[in-house]
Design a protein around this motif. Structure first.
Motif, PDB file in Angstrom:
ATOM      1  N   TRP A   1       0.893  -1.235   0.024  1.00  0.00           N
ATOM      2  CA  TRP A   1       0.206   0.007   0.106  1.00  0.00           C
ATOM      3  C   TRP A   1       0.791   1.423  -0.120  1.00  0.00           C
ATOM      4  CZ3 TRP A   1      -0.253   4.148   3.431  1.00  0.00           C
ATOM      5  CH2 TRP A   1      -1.581   4.939   3.069  1.00  0.00           C
TER       6      TRP A   1
ATOM      7  N   GLY B   1      -2.211 -10.622   3.010  1.00  0.00           N
ATOM      8  CA  GLY B   1      -3.646 -10.067   3.368  1.00  0.00           C
ATOM      9  C   GLY B   1      -3.703  -8.823   2.292  1.00  0.00           C
TER      10      GLY B   1
ATOM     11  N   GLY C   1      -1.830  -6.196   2.122  1.00  0.00           N
ATOM     12  CA  GLY C   1      -0.530  -5.652   1.797  1.00  0.00           C
ATOM     13  C   GLY C   1      -0.141  -4.122   2.346  1.00  0.00           C
TER      14      GLY C   1
ATOM     15  N   PHE D   1       4.474  -2.192   5.591  1.00  0.00           N
ATOM     16  CA  PHE D   1       5.382  -1.415   4.758  1.00  0.00           C
ATOM     17  C   PHE D   1       6.627  -2.005   4.663  1.00  0.00           C
ATOM     18  CE2 PHE D   1       2.294   1.381   7.152  1.00  0.00           C
ATOM     19  CZ  PHE D   1       2.300   2.408   6.230  1.00  0.00           C
TER      20      PHE D   1
ATOM     21  N   ILE E   1       7.857  -7.977   4.561  1.00  0.00           N
ATOM     22  CA  ILE E   1       7.468  -9.052   5.646  1.00  0.00           C
ATOM     23  C   ILE E   1       6.495 -10.123   4.531  1.00  0.00           C
ATOM     24  CG2 ILE E   1       5.368  -7.978   6.418  1.00  0.00           C
ATOM     25  CD1 ILE E   1       6.367  -9.725   9.138  1.00  0.00           C
ATOM     26  N   GLY E   2       5.712  -9.577   3.431  1.00  0.00           N
ATOM     27  CA  GLY E   2       4.988 -10.003   2.735  1.00  0.00           C
ATOM     28  C   GLY E   2       5.549 -10.661   1.218  1.00  0.00           C
TER      29      GLY E   2
ATOM     30  N   ILE F   1      -7.015   2.056  11.055  1.00  0.00           N
ATOM     31  CA  ILE F   1      -8.109   1.907   9.733  1.00  0.00           C
ATOM     32  C   ILE F   1      -8.411   0.376  10.015  1.00  0.00           C
ATOM     33  CG2 ILE F   1      -6.635   3.422   8.355  1.00  0.00           C
ATOM     34  CD1 ILE F   1      -5.261   0.775   7.334  1.00  0.00           C
TER      35      ILE F   1
ATOM     36  N   THR G   1      -6.514  -7.268   6.586  1.00  0.00           N
ATOM     37  CA  THR G   1      -7.197  -8.606   6.995  1.00  0.00           C
ATOM     38  C   THR G   1      -6.727  -9.130   8.616  1.00  0.00           C
ATOM     39  OG1 THR G   1      -5.032  -9.963   6.452  1.00  0.00           O
ATOM     40  CG2 THR G   1      -6.866  -9.590   4.652  1.00  0.00           C
TER      41      THR G   1
ATOM     42  N   ALA H   1      -5.794 -11.782   9.698  1.00  0.00           N
ATOM     43  CA  ALA H   1      -4.649 -12.608   9.943  1.00  0.00           C
ATOM     44  C   ALA H   1      -3.480 -11.687   9.746  1.00  0.00           C
ATOM     45  CB  ALA H   1      -4.595 -13.757   8.615  1.00  0.00           C
TER      46      ALA H   1
ATOM     47  N   ALA I   1      -3.247  -8.579  10.299  1.00  0.00           N
ATOM     48  CA  ALA I   1      -3.176  -7.501  11.413  1.00  0.00           C
ATOM     49  C   ALA I   1      -2.744  -8.236  12.431  1.00  0.00           C
ATOM     50  CB  ALA I   1      -4.673  -7.025  11.760  1.00  0.00           C
TER      51      ALA I   1
ATOM     52  N   THR J   1      -0.460  -5.687  15.037  1.00  0.00           N
ATOM     53  CA  THR J   1      -1.347  -4.526  14.890  1.00  0.00           C
ATOM     54  C   THR J   1      -1.893  -4.159  16.094  1.00  0.00           C
ATOM     55  OG1 THR J   1      -1.362  -4.736  12.501  1.00  0.00           O
ATOM     56  CG2 THR J   1      -3.148  -3.364  13.582  1.00  0.00           C
TER      57      THR J   1
ATOM     58  N   GLY K   1       3.908 -14.686   9.733  1.00  0.00           N
ATOM     59  CA  GLY K   1       3.629 -15.312   8.722  1.00  0.00           C
ATOM     60  C   GLY K   1       4.603 -16.215   8.403  1.00  0.00           C
TER      61      GLY K   1
ATOM     62  N   PHE L   1       1.761   6.901   2.481  1.00  0.00           N
ATOM     63  CA  PHE L   1       2.904   7.344   3.360  1.00  0.00           C
ATOM     64  C   PHE L   1       3.603   6.266   3.514  1.00  0.00           C
ATOM     65  CE2 PHE L   1      -0.809   6.761   6.334  1.00  0.00           C
ATOM     66  CZ  PHE L   1      -0.477   5.639   7.108  1.00  0.00           C
TER      67      PHE L   1
ATOM     68  N   ARG M   1       0.620   6.655  20.728  1.00  0.00           N
ATOM     69  CA  ARG M   1      -0.421   5.782  21.511  1.00  0.00           C
ATOM     70  C   ARG M   1       0.123   4.965  22.601  1.00  0.00           C
ATOM     71  NH1 ARG M   1      -2.904   3.072  15.770  1.00  0.00           N
ATOM     72  NH2 ARG M   1      -0.690   3.428  15.121  1.00  0.00           N
TER      73      ARG M   1
ATOM     74  N   LYS N   1       5.990  -2.405   9.964  1.00  0.00           N
ATOM     75  CA  LYS N   1       6.534  -1.000   9.718  1.00  0.00           C
ATOM     76  C   LYS N   1       7.979  -1.069   9.415  1.00  0.00           C
ATOM     77  CE  LYS N   1       2.327   0.729  11.691  1.00  0.00           C
ATOM     78  NZ  LYS N   1       1.515   1.661  12.423  1.00  0.00           N
TER      79      LYS N   1
HETATM   80  C1  LIG Z   1      -2.724   3.257   6.372  1.00  0.00           C
HETATM   81  C2  LIG Z   1      -2.190   2.278   7.392  1.00  0.00           C
HETATM   82  C3  LIG Z   1      -2.683   2.422   8.430  1.00  0.00           C
HETATM   83  C4  LIG Z   1      -2.175   1.446   9.539  1.00  0.00           C
HETATM   84  N1  LIG Z   1      -2.594   1.518  10.781  1.00  0.00           N
HETATM   85  C5  LIG Z   1      -2.223   0.845  11.846  1.00  0.00           C
HETATM   86  C6  LIG Z   1      -2.390   1.109  13.143  1.00  0.00           C
HETATM   87  O1  LIG Z   1      -3.250   1.750  13.347  1.00  0.00           O
HETATM   88  N2  LIG Z   1      -1.836   0.153  14.182  1.00  0.00           N
HETATM   89  C7  LIG Z   1      -0.979  -0.818  13.805  1.00  0.00           C
HETATM   90  O2  LIG Z   1      -0.545  -1.320  14.742  1.00  0.00           O
HETATM   91  N3  LIG Z   1      -0.621  -0.892  12.548  1.00  0.00           N
HETATM   92  C8  LIG Z   1      -1.074  -0.150  11.640  1.00  0.00           C
HETATM   93  N4  LIG Z   1      -0.907  -0.706  10.076  1.00  0.00           N
HETATM   94  C9  LIG Z   1       0.005  -1.599   9.886  1.00  0.00           C
HETATM   95  C10 LIG Z   1      -0.796  -2.786   9.499  1.00  0.00           C
HETATM   96  O3  LIG Z   1      -1.872  -2.885  10.469  1.00  0.00           O
HETATM   97  C11 LIG Z   1      -0.045  -3.903   9.410  1.00  0.00           C
HETATM   98  O4  LIG Z   1       1.159  -4.035   8.661  1.00  0.00           O
HETATM   99  C12 LIG Z   1      -0.912  -5.335   9.021  1.00  0.00           C
HETATM  100  O5  LIG Z   1      -0.057  -6.354   8.829  1.00  0.00           O
HETATM  101  C13 LIG Z   1      -1.365  -5.129   7.640  1.00  0.00           C
HETATM  102  O6  LIG Z   1      -2.511  -6.014   7.350  1.00  0.00           O
HETATM  103  P1  LIG Z   1      -2.533  -6.728   6.095  1.00  0.00           P
HETATM  104  O7  LIG Z   1      -3.913  -7.605   6.015  1.00  0.00           O
HETATM  105  O8  LIG Z   1      -2.246  -5.896   4.922  1.00  0.00           O
HETATM  106  O9  LIG Z   1      -1.249  -7.918   6.026  1.00  0.00           O
HETATM  107  P2  LIG Z   1      -0.097  -8.067   5.062  1.00  0.00           P
HETATM  108  O10 LIG Z   1       0.634  -6.704   4.865  1.00  0.00           O
HETATM  109  O11 LIG Z   1      -0.725  -8.556   3.749  1.00  0.00           O
HETATM  110  O12 LIG Z   1       0.608  -9.307   5.630  1.00  0.00           O
HETATM  111  C14 LIG Z   1       1.401  -8.869   6.883  1.00  0.00           C
HETATM  112  C15 LIG Z   1       1.930 -10.383   7.220  1.00  0.00           C
HETATM  113  O13 LIG Z   1       0.816 -11.251   7.727  1.00  0.00           O
HETATM  114  C16 LIG Z   1       1.022 -12.531   7.025  1.00  0.00           C
HETATM  115  N5  LIG Z   1      -0.128 -13.030   6.692  1.00  0.00           N
HETATM  116  C17 LIG Z   1      -1.327 -12.411   6.004  1.00  0.00           C
HETATM  117  N6  LIG Z   1      -2.299 -13.303   5.949  1.00  0.00           N
HETATM  118  C18 LIG Z   1      -1.755 -14.530   6.634  1.00  0.00           C
HETATM  119  C19 LIG Z   1      -2.452 -15.666   6.684  1.00  0.00           C
HETATM  120  N7  LIG Z   1      -3.839 -16.016   6.461  1.00  0.00           N
HETATM  121  N8  LIG Z   1      -1.921 -16.575   7.490  1.00  0.00           N
HETATM  122  C20 LIG Z   1      -0.632 -16.358   8.101  1.00  0.00           C
HETATM  123  N9  LIG Z   1       0.280 -15.240   7.851  1.00  0.00           N
HETATM  124  C21 LIG Z   1      -0.539 -14.298   7.101  1.00  0.00           C
HETATM  125  C22 LIG Z   1       1.682 -12.124   5.750  1.00  0.00           C
HETATM  126  O14 LIG Z   1       2.631 -13.227   5.242  1.00  0.00           O
HETATM  127  C23 LIG Z   1       2.884 -11.041   6.258  1.00  0.00           C
HETATM  128  O15 LIG Z   1       3.884 -11.643   6.988  1.00  0.00           O
HETATM  129  C24 LIG Z   1      -1.422   0.495   9.156  1.00  0.00           C
HETATM  130  C25 LIG Z   1      -0.988   0.346   7.898  1.00  0.00           C
HETATM  131  C26 LIG Z   1      -1.413   1.363   6.728  1.00  0.00           C
HETATM  132  C27 LIG Z   1      -0.858   1.087   5.381  1.00  0.00           C
END
Ligand SMILES: Cc1cc2nc3c(=O)[nH]c(=O)nc-3n(C[C@H](O)[C@H](O)[C@H](O)COP(=O)(O)OP(=O)(O)OC[C@H]3O[C@@H](n4cnc5c(N)ncnc54)[C@H](O)[C@@H]3O)c2cc1C
Length: 432
Positions: free
Chosen positions: A5, A43, A45, A48, A51-52, A105, A109, A111, A113, A118, A164, A299, A336, A389
């Motif tokens: 993203w 998930g 994506g 940052f 990791i994925g 936000i 997903t 998983a 998160a 998160t 993951g 960002f 936070r 991050k």
């Molecule tokens: C705009 C924005 C706001 C955000 N706000 C916050 C916040 O408020 N607090 C915070 O802590 N973080 C925040 N984040 C970070 C975000 O929550 C994490 O990076 C989270 O991992 C993203 O979830 P995703 O579904 O995109 O996972 P991805 O980035 O797609 O994957 C993350 C990890 O999870 C693993 N994974 C995904 N699905 C599975 C599965 N089914 N089984 C096993 N492993 C899996 C992947 O292999 C990878 O290692 C933010 C990010 C952005 C871009």
């Protein structure tokens, strides 16, 4: 071609698959193990880091979604691991349930998160992974196992923040709470006073956080108070929400960031304007509508957890850094807190934590020097980087920060002996 993203990482997986059944994933994992290849579940994506990232099979989890079962009496809801957080309120709200806490936000997903730790804010509340009571996981040998307080309980504290690295999560059982509303108060306040009283402010509120725009002396505080679901609602009017959250916080902000990116000298003036036109309102709404907002301005982000007591000093040091190096930083710094927990790789493991997150507009150039310098400050304050991050740490630097780091590696050896879920990022942070 796949990208994150934040436009921080690109990948060109050998194949992209979107299975809808556990058995398809089991076959895929077994085949990859036999071929000596890799599989990476992904998930939304929204991480940052890399990791994925995978050059092997990218396993999209969008079709592993929806509500699978609810135990209303025990307030447990089992959802497909690829369910977006945004879908959860509708799915469990019908049963009078809600997630206990959320981050900024809801695009991620479940998983993804939990796998990166998160979190939201609130010193009495843990990160999202602490809400997990059980998971179903496909290991690196293709076995489907349940992990809960009664089945394979010794794995629960490892898999909830699993990076993951331990397998493919197929379903996640959340320990929910009765649906509730939040009364939100957002105010600009003097930064110095907010820092002086940071710990008291965290203790006095259910959920306290603040944003500080560099080059200003103002903190935009957000204080949320939990109320029962039958407390009257006083939501933001639709027009107001559109102006505040869509026009000002996203569209106008995007335009300002684009201008500042080309003309950094005007950043202080714009930040002083931004802190006047945002953040002075009160409203009461259902919990998820208060916890989360839309973020469409892209960002890059680095976030560290430090002991909560260290937050004021660490933030002051970031302010001094920006002054000393005469940096121009358009994005706010977010602060936070979260309760201590017992999950092995949780950034809040064993300690009451404060989180400091710094951001740069995704098109800004030369962002690394700022992130490196902030990282140094966070490390001076015993910081632990958010797993999703930007950060530069390696396994050797991370090991002393986590009491159960080697226990986690032992679980990885057990669940993924052939390293089907490995990638270069995990090699860096966990070792090969
Ligand atoms: C705009 C924005 C706001 C955000 N706000 C916050 C916040 O408020 N607090 C915070 O802590 N973080 C925040 N984040 C970070 C975000 O929550 C994490 O990076 C989270 O991992 C993203 O979830 P995703 O579904 O995109 O996972 P991805 O980035 O797609 O994957 C993350 C990890 O999870 C693993 N994974 C995904 N699905 C599975 C599965 N089914 N089984 C096993 N492993 C899996 C992947 O292999 C990878 O290692 C933010 C990010 C952005 C871009």
């Amino acid at each position: 071609m796949w990208r994150t993203w934040g436009r921080t990482e690109l990948a060109t997986p050998e194949r992209i698959l979107a299975p809808s059944h556990a058995s398809e994933i089991q076959d895929l994992v077994r085949e990859a193990a036999e071929r000596g290849s890799t599989v990476k579940p992904i998930g939304a994506g929204h991480s940052f880091t890399a990791i994925g990232v995978t050059e092997g099979v990218q396993l999209r989890t969008d079709r592993l979604h929806g509500l699978m079962s609810v135990d209303r009496d025990r307030r447990l809801a089992t959802l497909g691991a690829g369910t977006r957080l945004a879908e959860v309120p509708r799915l469990i709200g019908y049963y009078g349930l809600a997630m206990e806490n959320l981050g900024d936000i809801d695009r991620q997903t479940i998983a993804g998160a939990i796998s990166t730790g998160t979190h939201g804010t609130g010193s009495r509340f843990g990160g999202l992974a602490t809400q997990v009571a059980a998971v179903q996981l496909i290991t690196g040998t293709g076995e489907l196992i349940t992990i809960s307080a009664t089945e394979n309980p010794e794995l629960l504290d490892a898999v909830r923040v699993g990076l993951g690295a331990l397998g493919v999560l197929v379903s996640v059982t959340l320990r929910c709470v009765p649906a509730f509303t939040l009364a939100a108060t957002e105010r600009p306040e003097p930064l110095a006073a907010v820092l002086d009283a940071f710990e008291q402010r965290c203790d006095a509120a259910d959920h306290f956080e603040f944003y500080w725009f560099p080059h200003t002396t103002t903190a935009l505080t957000k204080t949320n108070t939990r109320l029962p679901s039958d407390a009257g609602l006083a939501p933001l009017k639709r027009g107001q929400r559109f102006i505040d959250d869509t026009l000002v916080s996203n569209e106008l902000y995007r335009a300002l960031c684009a201008v500042q990116s080309g003309m950094p000298a005007i950043t202080p003036m714009i930040n002083r304007t931004a802190d006047k036109i945002t953040g002075n309102r009160s409203f009461t709404d259902v919990s998820h509508r208060v916890f989360t907002t839309r973020r469409t301005v892209r960002f890059k982000e680095l976030e560290y957890a430090v002991p909560r007591t260290a937050v004021p000093d660490a933030l002051r040091a970031v302010g001094q850094l920006i002054k000393d190096r005469d940096l121009r930083i358009s994005f706010p710094v977010e602060v936070r807190s979260a309760a201590a927990d017992q999950l092995w790789l949780s950034t809040a493991h064993d300690r009451l934590s404060g989180y400091i997150a710094v951001h740069r507009y995704h098109r800004d150039r030369d962002t690394q020097a700022y992130f490196d310098a902030v990282e140094e400050i966070m490390l001076d304050h015993d910081g632990r980087p958010h797993w999703g991050k930007l950060h530069t740490l390696t396994a050797d630097q991370l090991r002393p920060k986590y009491r159960h780091f080697d226990d986690f590696l032992a679980v990885r050896d057990r669940l993924d002996p052939h390293r089907v879920f490995a990638n270069p990022h995990l090699d860096r942070v966990l070792g090969p």
